[in-house]
Design a protein around this motif. Structure first.
Motif, PDB file in Angstrom:
ATOM      1  N   VAL A  41       0.840  -1.202   0.000  1.00 40.54           N
ATOM      2  CA  VAL A  41       0.000   0.000   0.000  1.00 40.54           C
ATOM      3  C   VAL A  41       0.873   1.249   0.000  1.00 40.54           C
ATOM      4  O   VAL A  41       0.629   2.214  -0.742  1.00 40.54           O
ATOM      5  CB  VAL A  41      -0.958  -0.011   1.206  1.00 40.54           C
ATOM      6  N   ASP A  42       1.921   1.243   0.805  1.00 37.60           N
ATOM      7  CA  ASP A  42       2.830   2.396   0.853  1.00 37.60           C
ATOM      8  C   ASP A  42       3.537   2.590  -0.484  1.00 37.60           C
ATOM      9  O   ASP A  42       3.696   3.720  -0.957  1.00 37.60           O
ATOM     10  CB  ASP A  42       3.868   2.193   1.962  1.00 37.60           C
ATOM     11  N   ALA A  43       3.955   1.492  -1.108  1.00 40.37           N
ATOM     12  CA  ALA A  43       4.663   1.596  -2.385  1.00 40.37           C
ATOM     13  C   ALA A  43       3.744   2.148  -3.477  1.00 40.37           C
ATOM     14  O   ALA A  43       4.163   2.969  -4.308  1.00 40.37           O
ATOM     15  CB  ALA A  43       5.211   0.225  -2.798  1.00 40.37           C
ATOM     16  N   VAL A  44       2.503   1.693  -3.492  1.00 46.59           N
ATOM     17  CA  VAL A  44       1.530   2.204  -4.460  1.00 46.59           C
ATOM     18  C   VAL A  44       1.310   3.693  -4.243  1.00 46.59           C
ATOM     19  O   VAL A  44       1.285   4.488  -5.199  1.00 46.59           O
ATOM     20  CB  VAL A  44       0.208   1.424  -4.343  1.00 46.59           C
ATOM     21  N   THR A  45       1.167   4.089  -2.993  1.00 44.97           N
ATOM     22  CA  THR A  45       0.950   5.505  -2.676  1.00 44.97           C
ATOM     23  C   THR A  45       2.098   6.356  -3.192  1.00 44.97           C
ATOM     24  O   THR A  45       1.888   7.398  -3.827  1.00 44.97           O
ATOM     25  CB  THR A  45       0.807   5.686  -1.159  1.00 44.97           C
ATOM     26  N   ARG A  46       3.332   5.901  -2.971  1.00 49.48           N
ATOM     27  CA  ARG A  46       4.503   6.672  -3.425  1.00 49.48           C
ATOM     28  C   ARG A  46       4.528   6.756  -4.946  1.00 49.48           C
ATOM     29  O   ARG A  46       4.815   7.823  -5.504  1.00 49.48           O
ATOM     30  CB  ARG A  46       5.795   6.014  -2.921  1.00 49.48           C
ATOM     31  N   TRP A  47       4.231   5.643  -5.638  1.00 47.70           N
ATOM     32  CA  TRP A  47       4.326   5.612  -7.099  1.00 47.70           C
ATOM     33  C   TRP A  47       3.394   6.641  -7.725  1.00 47.70           C
ATOM     34  O   TRP A  47       3.785   7.376  -8.642  1.00 47.70           O
ATOM     35  CB  TRP A  47       3.994   4.204  -7.596  1.00 47.70           C
TER      36      TRP A  47
END
Length: 250
Positions: free
Chosen positions: A61-67
């Motif tokens: 979820v954090d990685a998607v948010t950053r992308w």
């Protein structure tokens, strides 16, 4: 009519649909497909949550948010079928709100009758087509044409009942991927509704796909669109699965 094929699972059909409505930029998070398309449509600007992201779900979820944040886009996740429930719970735990269900409908590709009105097919959408496609009731953003034409084998159907420069009466887009016809962007001008124009453009697209060996057709419709659901039910479509989007607070 094309040969019958074994039915696809949720992940396989969603990957076919992703190739039929391609983003302008794509990336991978394990099996998940990250997509960015200038903000035009949820499908082209969401992570397709199928398979394993390769990291624990909160980290995913954090990685998607950053992308998405790095690209100036509001993060969004497309969550299809029951297989995505665990991931959906992780997005929900992070405060992402859920949209309404979208139904993915499928049918065998039958030899459609000749449309009752003239339907023009073109390899690229002209200005009249782009004006006739009312995405969510409004005009298209400049990036829309890039998204619409990004698939490998697309066709654009239009019905003109009044001479130019009068607007088109109906438009639709078809795309052929691995024997599957995907139908999108079906739009009938309000003053021409309930005259069979949606059925006519669907028939024209199915004839186009059948000539190329297609065997099946899919489309998406929001759960709350009762008239469209009734139209497709009469045409023989059945529900394959559902998906929904989740987004963090604006």
């Amino acid at each position: 009519m094309g040969q019958k094929r074994s039915p696809l699972g949720v992940e396989e059909l969603e990957r076919v649909a992703a190739r039929g409505w391609r983003a302008l930029e794509e990336g991978a998070l394990g099996d998940w497909l990250l997509r960015a398309g200038g903000g035009f449509t949820g499908r082209a600007n969401s992570v397709l949550v199928v398979g394993d992201p390769g990291v624990p779900l909160p980290a995913a979820v954090d990685a998607v948010t950053r992308w998405y944040t790095e690209r100036g886009l509001r993060p969004c996740a497309q969550l299809p079928g029951v297989q995505s429930r665990a991931a959906g719970a992780a997005f929900a735990a992070a405060g992402w709100a859920r949209d309404e269900d979208v139904l993915v409908l499928t049918a065998p590709l039958a030899t459609a009758p000749e449309p009752g009105v003239p339907v023009e097919l073109a390899a690229v959408p002209d200005e009249a087509w782009l004006t006739g496609y009312r995405y969510r009731g409004g005009p298209l953003p400049p990036v829309a044409e890039q998204v619409l034409t990004s698939a490998e084998d697309a066709v654009f159907a239009s019905v003109r009942l009044d001479p130019s420069p009068a607007p088109l009466a109906a438009v639709a887009r078809g795309v052929l991927t691995d024997g599957w016809l995907g139908v999108t962007a079906v739009t009938v001008a309000e003053e021409h509704r309930r005259r069979g124009l949606a059925t006519a453009v669907m028939a024209a697209l199915q004839r186009w796909a059948a000539e190329r060996g297609a065997h099946s057709v899919y489309l998406q419709v929001v759960a709350g669109n009762a008239p469209a659901r009734a139209l497709y039910r009469r045409a023989g479509f059945i529900e394959h699965h559902r998906y929904h989007y989740r987004r963090p607070p604006a």
